[in-house]
Write a protein that holds these residues in place. Structure first.
Motif, PDB file in Angstrom:
ATOM      1  N   PHE A 233       0.813  -7.160  29.464  1.00 19.42           N
ATOM      2  CA  PHE A 233       0.088  -7.447  30.701  1.00 19.42           C
ATOM      3  C   PHE A 233      -1.392  -7.093  30.594  1.00 19.42           C
ATOM      4  O   PHE A 233      -2.226  -7.692  31.267  1.00 19.42           O
ATOM      5  CB  PHE A 233       0.746  -6.729  31.886  1.00 19.42           C
ATOM      6  N   VAL A 234      -1.736  -6.139  29.743  1.00 17.34           N
ATOM      7  CA  VAL A 234      -3.145  -5.807  29.533  1.00 17.34           C
ATOM      8  C   VAL A 234      -3.838  -6.922  28.755  1.00 17.34           C
ATOM      9  O   VAL A 234      -4.955  -7.346  29.087  1.00 17.34           O
ATOM     10  CB  VAL A 234      -3.272  -4.457  28.807  1.00 17.34           C
ATOM     11  N   ARG A 235      -3.177  -7.434  27.717  1.00 12.77           N
ATOM     12  CA  ARG A 235      -3.756  -8.543  26.959  1.00 12.77           C
ATOM     13  C   ARG A 235      -3.867  -9.798  27.825  1.00 12.77           C
ATOM     14  O   ARG A 235      -4.837 -10.562  27.702  1.00 12.77           O
ATOM     15  CB  ARG A 235      -2.897  -8.827  25.725  1.00 12.77           C
ATOM     16  N   THR A 236      -2.912  -9.996  28.738  1.00  9.79           N
ATOM     17  CA  THR A 236      -2.988 -11.141  29.642  1.00  9.79           C
ATOM     18  C   THR A 236      -4.170 -11.013  30.586  1.00  9.79           C
ATOM     19  O   THR A 236      -4.878 -12.006  30.851  1.00  9.79           O
ATOM     20  CB  THR A 236      -1.682 -11.261  30.444  1.00  9.79           C
ATOM     21  N   ALA A 237      -4.393  -9.833  31.104  1.00  8.66           N
ATOM     22  CA  ALA A 237      -5.534  -9.624  31.995  1.00  8.66           C
ATOM     23  C   ALA A 237      -6.855  -9.875  31.275  1.00  8.66           C
ATOM     24  O   ALA A 237      -7.771 -10.495  31.830  1.00  8.66           O
ATOM     25  CB  ALA A 237      -5.497  -8.202  32.562  1.00  8.66           C
ATOM     26  N   ARG A 238      -6.949  -9.423  30.042  1.00  9.56           N
ATOM     27  CA  ARG A 238      -8.169  -9.659  29.268  1.00  9.56           C
ATOM     28  C   ARG A 238      -8.338 -11.147  28.968  1.00  9.56           C
ATOM     29  O   ARG A 238      -9.454 -11.673  28.972  1.00  9.56           O
ATOM     30  CB  ARG A 238      -8.122  -8.856  27.980  1.00  9.56           C
ATOM     31  N   ALA A 239      -7.214 -11.856  28.701  1.00 10.90           N
ATOM     32  CA  ALA A 239      -7.298 -13.292  28.413  1.00 10.90           C
ATOM     33  C   ALA A 239      -7.724 -14.092  29.638  1.00 10.90           C
ATOM     34  O   ALA A 239      -8.312 -15.179  29.496  1.00 10.90           O
ATOM     35  CB  ALA A 239      -5.944 -13.789  27.905  1.00 10.90           C
ATOM     36  N   LYS A 240      -7.429 -13.586  30.848  1.00 15.49           N
ATOM     37  CA  LYS A 240      -7.849 -14.275  32.065  1.00 15.49           C
ATOM     38  C   LYS A 240      -9.307 -14.033  32.408  1.00 15.49           C
ATOM     39  O   LYS A 240      -9.799 -14.555  33.412  1.00 15.49           O
ATOM     40  CB  LYS A 240      -6.969 -13.821  33.235  1.00 15.49           C
ATOM     41  N   GLY A 241      -9.989 -13.253  31.616  1.00 11.96           N
ATOM     42  CA  GLY A 241     -11.411 -13.024  31.840  1.00 11.96           C
ATOM     43  C   GLY A 241     -11.747 -11.765  32.601  1.00 11.96           C
ATOM     44  O   GLY A 241     -12.907 -11.555  32.972  1.00 11.96           O
ATOM     45  N   VAL A 242     -10.762 -10.900  32.853  1.00 13.19           N
ATOM     46  CA  VAL A 242     -11.033  -9.635  33.539  1.00 13.19           C
ATOM     47  C   VAL A 242     -11.837  -8.739  32.607  1.00 13.19           C
ATOM     48  O   VAL A 242     -11.547  -8.637  31.411  1.00 13.19           O
ATOM     49  CB  VAL A 242      -9.724  -8.951  33.958  1.00 13.19           C
ATOM     50  N   SER A 243     -12.852  -8.093  33.161  1.00  9.88           N
ATOM     51  CA  SER A 243     -13.713  -7.244  32.341  1.00  9.88           C
ATOM     52  C   SER A 243     -12.940  -6.056  31.787  1.00  9.88           C
ATOM     53  O   SER A 243     -11.899  -5.663  32.328  1.00  9.88           O
ATOM     54  CB  SER A 243     -14.907  -6.749  33.159  1.00  9.88           C
ATOM     55  N   THR A 247     -10.151  -3.793  33.723  1.00 11.41           N
ATOM     56  CA  THR A 247      -8.801  -3.752  33.163  1.00 11.41           C
ATOM     57  C   THR A 247      -8.326  -2.325  32.990  1.00 11.41           C
ATOM     58  O   THR A 247      -7.181  -1.978  33.316  1.00 11.41           O
ATOM     59  CB  THR A 247      -8.766  -4.482  31.813  1.00 11.41           C
ATOM     60  N   VAL A 248      -9.216  -1.484  32.487  1.00 16.18           N
ATOM     61  CA  VAL A 248      -8.844  -0.080  32.284  1.00 16.18           C
ATOM     62  C   VAL A 248      -8.596   0.615  33.606  1.00 16.18           C
ATOM     63  O   VAL A 248      -7.593   1.334  33.783  1.00 16.18           O
ATOM     64  CB  VAL A 248      -9.941   0.638  31.471  1.00 16.18           C
ATOM     65  N   VAL A 249      -9.490   0.386  34.588  1.00 12.65           N
ATOM     66  CA  VAL A 249      -9.378   1.097  35.862  1.00 12.65           C
ATOM     67  C   VAL A 249      -8.204   0.585  36.697  1.00 12.65           C
ATOM     68  O   VAL A 249      -7.462   1.379  37.304  1.00 12.65           O
ATOM     69  CB  VAL A 249     -10.699   0.971  36.640  1.00 12.65           C
ATOM     70  N   SER A 250      -8.010  -0.735  36.748  1.00 12.93           N
ATOM     71  CA  SER A 250      -7.015  -1.320  37.648  1.00 12.93           C
ATOM     72  C   SER A 250      -5.628  -1.452  37.034  1.00 12.93           C
ATOM     73  O   SER A 250      -4.629  -1.436  37.763  1.00 12.93           O
ATOM     74  CB  SER A 250      -7.488  -2.705  38.113  1.00 12.93           C
ATOM     75  N   HIS A 251      -5.535  -1.596  35.714  1.00 11.46           N
ATOM     76  CA  HIS A 251      -4.242  -1.870  35.094  1.00 11.46           C
ATOM     77  C   HIS A 251      -3.767  -0.746  34.171  1.00 11.46           C
ATOM     78  O   HIS A 251      -2.579  -0.424  34.167  1.00 11.46           O
ATOM     79  CB  HIS A 251      -4.314  -3.184  34.308  1.00 11.46           C
ATOM     80  N   VAL A 252      -4.673  -0.192  33.398  1.00 12.78           N
ATOM     81  CA  VAL A 252      -4.253   0.776  32.386  1.00 12.78           C
ATOM     82  C   VAL A 252      -4.064   2.161  32.991  1.00 12.78           C
ATOM     83  O   VAL A 252      -3.011   2.794  32.826  1.00 12.78           O
ATOM     84  CB  VAL A 252      -5.271   0.819  31.232  1.00 12.78           C
ATOM     85  N   VAL A 253      -5.061   2.645  33.711  1.00  3.68           N
ATOM     86  CA  VAL A 253      -5.031   4.020  34.210  1.00  3.68           C
ATOM     87  C   VAL A 253      -3.869   4.269  35.178  1.00  3.68           C
ATOM     88  O   VAL A 253      -3.158   5.274  35.039  1.00  3.68           O
ATOM     89  CB  VAL A 253      -6.378   4.383  34.855  1.00  3.68           C
ATOM     90  N   PRO A 254      -3.606   3.388  36.184  1.00  2.00           N
ATOM     91  CA  PRO A 254      -2.464   3.681  37.073  1.00  2.00           C
ATOM     92  C   PRO A 254      -1.133   3.802  36.337  1.00  2.00           C
ATOM     93  O   PRO A 254      -0.296   4.636  36.699  1.00  2.00           O
ATOM     94  CB  PRO A 254      -2.472   2.484  38.032  1.00  2.00           C
ATOM     95  N   ASN A 255      -0.920   2.972  35.323  1.00  2.00           N
ATOM     96  CA  ASN A 255       0.337   3.072  34.565  1.00  2.00           C
ATOM     97  C   ASN A 255       0.332   4.264  33.617  1.00  2.00           C
ATOM     98  O   ASN A 255       1.389   4.833  33.338  1.00  2.00           O
ATOM     99  CB  ASN A 255       0.557   1.782  33.769  1.00  2.00           C
TER     100      ASN A 255
END
Length: 336
Positions: A233-243, A247-255
């Motif tokens: 899901f992190v690679r997908t977020a990066r592929a969609k153009g998320v900075s 990505t780190v703040v919204s997807h990586v850190v909470p998990n």
């Protein structure tokens, strides 16, 4: 012969999860109270022996009278029944050493310990998680190496030695911070002046207590972030153009915070025990110093009360940690 359809069965709705956890914790509280009582009775000596030692000598009649007043001359079974009756009425007993109610003594010292523990825990969590995340996103760079070295030093440094070194540097040589206590003796401060006075006394003990746990959270957060970064899901977020930052703040850190929540709940009891050394070094008027005085004076009623209240606090923190899982990961709340 036709049969009528059976009405749908009504399933009993389960109790709310916090209420279920509280009900599950009640038998554990009873086990803790029983274990504390019999464990402390294995220690040699009692308050009568301490009083006789301080007086220099005592007659057998005087010792027997002291034990009669303290209730330690009764059989162990009767003492245990009396102890359970007091707990059932929320009575922690009487401290014959301080000639005051145990509950009153604990309530007077608990705010100071809570202030020290919460401040150290918040400092360790904020700096440790931020440092671990920064080290993970800067893997094998200078920042990662510096964070790893500092975390190793913080993990290996004894708390009492660190406290003494801080006292020598900032109090004895630089005269920047007070050496001990919670407030300045002889100063009747109010309002913001009182807050600044307490804050200046908190700097060294809070940093000293937080150093060890800060190192643990930094190492754990680094490993957790490195694991989450490699998921799909992190690679997908990066592929969609998320900075990268988002990505780190919204997807990586909470998990990545889920292991931190677990570790915080598990180590709260260790944090509480570590405050004993810190409160002793810095003369902080909290439960840790009171527990040490109770041990040295064999004040079993006071020590039992402190252990019981400490156990309740640890159970409460574990309940809060379980509820926090659902906030970080909603899937856990659905499975409950």
């Amino acid at each position: 012969m036709s049969t009528l359809p059976r009405p749908p069965s009504r399933r009993r709705r389960p109790w709310p999860y916090p209420l279920r956890r509280v009900c599950q914790a009640l038998p554990l509280v009873v086990v803790i109270a029983i274990t504390n009582f019999f464990w402390l009775r294995l220690a040699p000596g009692d308050l009568a022996d301490v009083i006789a030692g301080e007086a220099g000598a005592a007659t057998p009649e005087f010792m027997a009278e002291l034990r009669r007043q303290f209730g330690t001359d009764q059989p162990l079974a009767l003492q245990f029944v009396a102890y359970l009756k007091r707990l059932a009425h929320l009575d922690l007993g009487w401290s014959f050493r301080y000639n005051e109610s145990v509950l009153r003594l604990i309530s007077d010292r608990l705010p100071a310990t809570a202030l020290l523990l919460v401040s150290a825990l918040v400092l360790a969590l904020l700096i440790g998680c931020a440092a671990g995340t920064l080290a993970a996103v800067s893997r094998w760079r200078a920042v990662d190496i510096v964070v790893s070295v500092l975390a190793t030093l913080g993990f290996a440094t004894p708390l009492f030695w660190l406290g003494l070194m801080l006292m020598v540097l900032f109090s004895a040589h630089l005269h920047w911070l007070p050496s001990g206590g919670m407030t300045t003796l002889g100063v009747d401060a109010h309002g913001w002046a009182y807050v600044r006075d307490v804050a200046s006394h908190m700097v060294m003990p809070v940093f000293c207590l937080a150093a060890y746990y800060l190192a643990i959270y930094a190492r754990l957060m680094r490993a957790s972030v490195l694991e989450i970064v490699g998921l799909d899901f992190v690679r997908t977020a990066r592929a969609k153009g998320v900075s990268r930052f988002r990505t780190v703040v919204s997807h990586v850190v909470p998990n990545a915070l889920l292991p931190i929540v677990t570790m915080t709940a598990l180590q709260f009891g260790t944090l509480f025990s570590g405050s004993v050394a810190i409160e002793t070094v810095f003369s902080w008027p909290g439960l840790g110093q009171l527990a040490l005085d109770a041990v040295s004076s064999r004040d079993l009623n006071l020590l039992l009360g402190i252990l019981f209240v400490s156990s309740l606090l640890v159970l409460a923190v574990n309940l809060i940690a379980d509820l926090a899982y659902g906030w970080f990961d909603p899937r856990i709340e659905v499975q409950r």
